[in-house]
Scaffold this motif. Structure first.
Motif, mmCIF file in Angstrom:
data_model
loop_
_atom_site.group_PDB
_atom_site.id
_atom_site.type_symbol
_atom_site.label_atom_id
_atom_site.label_comp_id
_atom_site.label_asym_id
_atom_site.label_seq_id
_atom_site.Cartn_x
_atom_site.Cartn_y
_atom_site.Cartn_z
ATOM 1 N N VAL A 569 0.840 -1.197 0.000
ATOM 2 C CA VAL A 569 0.000 0.000 0.000
ATOM 3 C C VAL A 569 0.879 1.252 0.000
ATOM 4 O O VAL A 569 0.624 2.218 -0.728
ATOM 5 N N PHE A 574 -2.932 3.315 -3.782
ATOM 6 C CA PHE A 574 -4.234 2.888 -4.267
ATOM 7 C C PHE A 574 -4.544 3.547 -5.604
ATOM 8 O O PHE A 574 -4.080 4.660 -5.886
ATOM 9 N N THR A 674 -12.818 6.689 7.090
ATOM 10 C CA THR A 674 -11.928 6.321 8.190
ATOM 11 C C THR A 674 -12.681 6.272 9.515
ATOM 12 O O THR A 674 -12.521 5.348 10.318
ATOM 13 N N VAL A 708 -9.077 -6.995 7.325
ATOM 14 C CA VAL A 708 -9.153 -5.673 6.699
ATOM 15 C C VAL A 708 -7.857 -5.356 5.972
ATOM 16 O O VAL A 708 -7.859 -4.858 4.833
ATOM 17 N N THR A 711 -7.660 -7.332 2.827
ATOM 18 C CA THR A 711 -8.631 -6.860 1.833
ATOM 19 C C THR A 711 -8.165 -5.549 1.212
ATOM 20 O O THR A 711 -8.246 -5.360 -0.012
ATOM 21 N N VAL A 712 -7.669 -4.652 2.056
ATOM 22 C CA VAL A 712 -7.134 -3.389 1.538
ATOM 23 C C VAL A 712 -5.918 -3.663 0.660
ATOM 24 O O VAL A 712 -5.722 -3.024 -0.385
ATOM 25 N N PHE A 722 -10.240 2.110 -5.835
ATOM 26 C CA PHE A 722 -10.621 2.221 -4.420
ATOM 27 C C PHE A 722 -11.503 3.447 -4.272
ATOM 28 O O PHE A 722 -11.056 4.576 -4.412
ATOM 29 N N SER A 726 -15.750 0.680 -1.967
ATOM 30 C CA SER A 726 -14.683 -0.133 -1.400
ATOM 31 C C SER A 726 -14.705 -0.058 0.124
ATOM 32 O O SER A 726 -14.487 -1.064 0.817
ATOM 33 N N ILE A 727 -14.966 1.141 0.656
ATOM 34 C CA ILE A 727 -15.107 1.283 2.102
ATOM 35 C C ILE A 727 -16.275 0.438 2.593
ATOM 36 O O ILE A 727 -16.196 -0.237 3.628
ATOM 37 N N VAL A 730 -15.202 -3.142 2.729
ATOM 38 C CA VAL A 730 -14.339 -3.417 3.882
ATOM 39 C C VAL A 730 -15.184 -3.536 5.159
ATOM 40 O O VAL A 730 -14.971 -4.444 5.975
#
Length: 846
Positions: A569, A574, A674, A708, A711-712, A722, A726-727, A730
């Motif tokens: 990441v 992303f 977030t 998580v 997956t991220v 993303f 996508s959030i 998750v």
């Protein structure tokens, strides 16, 4: 087998009949519904814009403009009071929200203070039930100057009033366009959300509802041009404004008459000049004023100004006393009609900035419905066939409950008037896989009770009773994630959260009450001597896999893969969608054959729009174009989208979807995502801590964070876009992962009471092996529901469904080899407080 009371039986039958009746309208045409008796329900689910096409605009009142206008009004009022009314000389300077007044004669300070005091009287407001708010504070500086300062409370109160007024103006304008069922809602303190189904021309919609449309009439300076004024200086009381036809005009600041006095406006075709014009008519007061002005200023030019631009400035040839007039310009039929709509609906009290725009063409909506239905049918067939293969007759019982679950879910969506979106369809399909989880729990527990020597009747009763606590625990953790998605998500994501939450709640009713009712009827009729629940064994009975020995290797493997995911990441980053970085996304489809992304890229690079990304999107005919955030705000962004449309129009490309997100919204979405993740994790940890102990809560969070992170990492590794969905994926993974973990934890808790002297490592092994059949069966049925979504659900939600599918895999893995084994590191023991244990455990569980 418990005897169902007539009341409980009636409730089940009424629920089934009502569900069928309220679902039926969704399967019938409008004409058929109109022919049905009036007492039958006719309400259908509302299709979201992504399914039926339409436009979505999020607008924000320009706060700075309101402050600037309020300061200008205050400066004008202060100058008028001091100089015109009292003859007090003054020099006024502006700094932000503060006016500083320097008097030419300091001895008049107290007189000036008293004269300005009425400006601080306050403004009326209904905000928070307050009668009035002081919006201006009068003060004095140390060097003897007066200050007038706008207050934050006053601006907030003014914003609240302006938003309410703007909503009404926007509503009138949209109604004038003849659209059906528009949604106009207030969002927060300064935003308005507009959704117009079936209206795909978002550019026209934006122009109609976001233009301020303040029309005023001003006299043009008779002897000096704008160019001369720029060279020699502006005469007192004049200003220079641009003209629509090019150039500038020097006009007097004072408005002679305003658009607020207009009574009507209509587009018409002037046959003499062969052009479209807009005719207007004043009310009585405006007509009289207009007649007086034109009578007194014959042979002078009279400028009609709309939103700071001179539309036309004809010479007054003779007095106009009829109270009507005509606006000429380079109008088309559509632009003349739109201007008439704006004038009839009234001016907006402030500028509305477009900060988010999404539009979907009807063809894409129709394709999305077909894709969703196909995915749903395939998923339903797969789950139903598997349950029959795995459990035989009992699988049929579970399928009856599953079908009723879907019927009740669709009925609930219809009754609530919920909006069904493409992610919402994904939520319905996902429910198919998750709804049978409760049946699997019940059946597996019943099998265990039979194996322990209980009679058929006892095994069925105990199996249902002991499974209930686990069903509630596992579903509530998923509901926490769904609740966070609903309250912190928006639009389609909320649709997904609603369908998922309703499906989970209804499944607890159908899987327990309805299945028990069906099995009860079957048992009383057949009275079987032997009971074989499972036909096909997905996992052998009485497995003795040494998970604790394998856990150390699995944990090391998970630490390494998690570290690699985090590192990837940071290194790769992303592929952020416009939800998080702003800009525009345009989906186009080539008519008549495969698209040519290379040719599109070459054509668009010549437009000078900065970074333009062009990529295939699903079928060979579809292409997705991304345009970076343009310098110059919304107008520049819309101009860039229009350039792309025009450039591809001649190449036989159809625009199927456009999305534009401003930098303010993109930043907020990232922050909200977030926060949503943090809230979901805290909520789930608190619930597990309450139902179990702190060791379980920490173990669940470790396993969930693992899922998580992986997956991220999938998004970073594959380069999938993303975005906001996508959030949502998750957060859904969080709910699904904890769902499996809770089932194993329930068994660990039960075994802690049952085998007080068993070493903890052996007890954890026993607990995982005891629930292994249920864990793998549930994962497999969820896969059966998700795979059709991946294959047939469409490119728009591809990343969403792929992430959930991957999340189910890693969630099952972590629940088995991480969540339970890590408990040994927290010195988990049987609880000494037996009363607290009995109260929380509420009996035994799976």
């Amino acid at each position: 087998m418990p005897q169902f009371s007539p009341l409980r039986t009636a409730i089940i039958l009424i629920a089934a009949i009502a569900g069928a009746l309220f679902t039926l309208p969704n399967l019938l045409s409008t004409q058929t519904l109109d022919a049905l008796p009036g007492w039958l329900p006719k309400q259908q689910m509302v299709l979201g814009l992504d399914l039926q096409g339409g436009s979505h605009l999020l607008m924000q009142v320009n706060r700075q403009e309101i402050i600037d206008e309020r300061i200008a009004d205050l400066r004008r009022d202060a100058r008028s009071i001091l100089a015109n009314e009292r003859g007090i000389g003054n020099i006024i300077t502006t700094n932000g929200m503060v006016l500083t007044i320097e008097l030419t004669n300091p001895a008049q300070l107290e007189e000036a203070r008293q004269a300005l005091q009425p400006l601080t009287a306050g403004v009326a407001t209904l905000l928070l039930g307050i009668g009035s708010v002081q919006d201006v504070v009068l003060g004095t500086t140390a060097d003897g100057k007066l200050t007038l300062t706008l207050t934050g409370e006053g601006i907030t109160a003014l914003m609240s009033t302006i938003v309410a007024q703007s909503i009404e103006v926007v509503r009138r304008r949209i109604d004038e366009l003849g659209t059906t069922e528009p949604s106009i809602q207030r969002q927060g303190a300064d935003r308005i959300l507009v959704q117009v189904p079936g209206f795909e021309d978002s550019a026209r919609l934006k122009d109609v509802i976001s233009r301020t449309a303040r029309m005023t009439f001003h006299l043009v300076h008779p002897t000096m041009t704008a160019a001369q004024a720029r060279a020699q200086g502006l005469p007192t009381g004049t200003e220079i404004v641009p003209a629509a036809e090019g150039g500038e005009e020097l006009i007097f600041e004072e408005s002679q008459v305003g658009g607020e006095d207009l009574q009507d406006a209509q587009a018409s075709f002037d046959s003499q000049r062969s052009q479209w014009v807009v005719t207007f008519r004043f009310n009585t007061r405006g007509g009289i004023t207009f007649g007086e002005i034109t009578s007194q200023n014959v042979r002078r030019r009279f400028a009609i100004i709309l939103d700071g631009t001179v539309i036309t400035a004809p010479e007054i040839l003779s007095p106009i006393t009829g109270g009507s007039g005509q606006i000429q310009g380079s109008f088309t039929a559509e632009s003349a009609t739109d201007l008439a709509v704006l004038l009839r609906a009234g001016a907006l009290p402030a500028t509305l900035d477009i900060i988010e725009e999404r539009s979907v063409g009807p063809s894409l909506g129709a394709d999305s419905i077909k894709s969703g239905l196909l995915a749903g049918i395939v998923a339903a067939a797969a789950v139903i066939l598997f349950m029959i293969a795995a459990y035989g007759l009992f699988g049929v019982f579970a399928n009856v409950s599953l079908i009723l679950n879907v019927v009740l879910l669709l009925a609930a969506l219809s009754v609530l008037g919920a909006t069904l979106t493409l992610p919402g369809i994904a939520g319905v399909v996902l429910t198919l896989g998750m709804a049978v989880d409760a049946n699997v729990l019940i059946y597996e527990r019943t099998r265990e009770e039979l194996a322990s020597g209980r009679s058929i009747l006892q095994a069925i009763n105990v199996g249902f009773q002991r499974a209930w606590a686990t069903i509630v625990d596992s579903n509530l953790t998923a509901l926490i994630a769904a609740a966070v998605l609903f309250f912190m998500g928006s639009g389609p994501i909320q649709g997904f959260a609603v369908t998922l939450a309703l499906g989970l709640v209804i499944s607890m009713f159908t899987a327990y009450t309805v299945t028990l009712f069906i099995i009860g009827i079957w048992y009383r009729i057949r009275r079987p001597k032997k009971l074989k629940i499972q036909v096909f064994r997905f996992v052998p009975d009485n497995t003795k896999i040494p998970f604790m020995k394998l856990a150390r290797y699995a944990i090391v493997f998970s630490i390494v893969t998690s570290a690699l995911s985090i590192g990837w990441v940071f290194v790769q980053g992303f592929n952020l969608g416009i939800d998080f970085k702003g800009g525009s996304a345009i989906e186009v489809q080539h008519i008549g054959g495969p698209a040519d992304p290379g040719a599109i890229r070459e054509r668009l690079n010549a437009l000078g729009l900065g970074d333009v990304q062009v990529q295939g999107f699903g079928t060979p005919e579809d292409v997705l174009i991304r345009i970076e955030q343009q310098v110059g705000g919304d107008a520049a962004q819309q101009a860039a989208v229009d350039k792309v449309r025009d450039a591809l129009a001649s190449e036989n490309y159809e625009v199927r979807r456009t999305e534009t997100v401003g930098p303010a919204v993109s930043g907020e979405l990232a922050t909200t995502g977030t926060i949503a993740f943090a809230v979901a994790m805290l909520g789930i940890m608190a619930y597990i801590w309450f139902r179990f102990e702190w060791q379980f809560a920490i173990g669940a969070i470790i396993a969930t964070l693992h899922d998580v992170i992986l997956t991220v990492g999938l998004f970073a590794f594959t380069g999938m876009e993303f975005n906001l969905t996508s959030i949502a994926a998750v957060l859904t993974v969080v709910g699904l992962s904890v769902n499996d973990t809770v089932v194993i934890y329930d068994r660990v808790r039960e075994n802690l009471r049952k085998y007080k002297k068993m070493p903890l490592s052996e007890l954890i092994d026993l607990s995982i092996n005891s629930t292994l059949a249920r864990t793998t069966l549930t994962a497999f049925t969820t896969f059966l529901a998700l795979i059709p979504l991946v294959l047939f659900g469409g490119e728009v939600i591809r990343g969403f469904t792929v992430a959930m599918t991957w999340g189910v895999f890693v969630g099952t893995y972590s629940s088995i080899v991480i969540a339970a084994p890590v408990l040994i590191y927290f010195k988990l023991t049987a609880r000494a407080d037996k009363a607290k244990e009995d109260r929380r455990a509420d009996g035994a569980s799976v």
